[in-house]
Design an enzyme around this catalytic site. Structure first.
Site, PDB file in Angstrom:
ATOM      1  N   CYS A  74      11.455 -43.870  42.991  1.00  0.00           N
ATOM      2  CA  CYS A  74      10.377 -43.557  42.040  1.00  0.00           C
ATOM      3  C   CYS A  74       9.027 -43.520  42.992  1.00  0.00           C
ATOM      4  O   CYS A  74       8.603 -44.255  43.503  1.00  0.00           O
ATOM      5  CB  CYS A  74      10.017 -44.424  40.907  1.00  0.00           C
ATOM      6  SG  CYS A  74       8.475 -44.108  40.096  1.00  0.00           S
ATOM      7  N   CYS A 218       5.256 -37.180  38.274  1.00  0.00           N
ATOM      8  CA  CYS A 218       6.794 -37.827  38.898  1.00  0.00           C
ATOM      9  C   CYS A 218       6.791 -37.381  40.207  1.00  0.00           C
ATOM     10  O   CYS A 218       6.573 -36.360  40.721  1.00  0.00           O
ATOM     11  CB  CYS A 218       7.975 -36.901  38.170  1.00  0.00           C
ATOM     12  SG  CYS A 218       9.673 -37.351  38.806  1.00  0.00           S
TER      13      CYS A 218
END
Length: 275
Positions: A74, A218
């Site tokens: 991430c 993201c």
């Protein structure tokens, strides 16, 4: 009681937990309960800081989605991870090396408060993404029972499918994202990016994340979109990526080279909770 910190990177929000000085374990059910925005803390991902498995590294970085599943990487979380370990006094370094389940990363705290992350070398080999295809292509045809999509595919430690759209604001992210995130050609599921190319140095992007639906930002999705756009001859080496939550800068010199992502990491509050 578990001590935690709420943070966000461009609105992609996290519950960050120090597993170095605290003995913690989270079951998938506990994570789902904590992620609930009405009855829990509320977050897109839970980030867990652990001691390093390798003496040459500083920490091990684990990521859990709101559905309780552990994922490989991430990017927005990595920036918050770096800011967290420095703010909490777990390190005094400005350059931090961590491992994830997908590999190793270097995180650099900048003087202006942003964090630059060496996201590693993008993976384009379909078998390693993983994605079912005979060979690597610039563009793939992805068929569903309803329609056929043109997409690019890459992994930034986690799998991404990137679609070109004319107007990202009006893209059907929820429906198409839900349709493609569990597509049979992606054995481990996939994050779905919707990319509008403004010019060769600027894109707009929305991402439907595997296990979390659409998020405000993201980081790995931004990286994958730039990789796909470069491979397809649409983008330059350095690209501004506008996401609903804000802007990232991505720099990639091409195949075989590591990709660098720069963006903010914000502290929201510190808290404690009984599991």
């Amino acid at each position: 009681m578990i001590q935690f910190t709420k943070m966000h990177g461009l609105g992609n929000d996290f519950m960050v937990v120090d597993g170095v000085t605290q003995n913690v374990f989270f079951s998938p059910e506990q994570i789902r309960r904590l992620a609930d925005r009405n009855f829990g803390v509320g977050f897109d991902q839970l980030l867990l800081v652990e001691p390093p498995y390798d003496p040459d590294l500083d920490f091990h970085y684990r990521i859990f989605n709101a559905d309780g599943g552990e994922v490989e990487n991430c990017g927005n979380g990595a920036r918050c991870f770096a800011r967290f370990v420095r703010n909490k006094g777990l390190t005094n370094k400005n350059k931090i090396r961590v491992s994830t389940s997908a590999g190793k990363m270097t995180l650099r705290l900048e003087r202006d408060g942003t964090v630059t992350v060496n996201m590693g070398v993008p993976v384009l080999d379909p078998s390693q993404i993983p994605f079912k295809a005979k060979k690597a292509e610039k563009t793939y045809l992805l068929q569903t029972s309803q329609q056929t999509f043109l997409c690019g595919a890459a992994s930034m430690g986690n799998p991404h499918c990137v679609l070109d759209v004319e107007d990202v604001a009006n893209a059907n992210v929820a429906e198409i994202g839900a349709l493609l995130t569990k597509h049979e050609r992606f054995p481990r599921g996939v994050n779905v990016g919707f990319m509008q190319v403004v010019n060769s140095g600027h894109i707009k992007l929305r991402v439907y994340e595997r296990g979390a639906a659409e998020t405000l930002a993201c980081g790995t999705g931004a990286c994958a979109a730039v990789v796909v756009g470069q491979i397809q001859g649409k983008l330059d080496q350095q690209v501004r990526v506008d996401l609903p939550g804000g802007t990232l800068t991505i720099n990639w010199e091409g195949e075989g080279k590591p990709l660098w992502m720069t963006g903010p990491a914000q502290h929201v509050y510190d808290g404690q909770i009984q599991l």
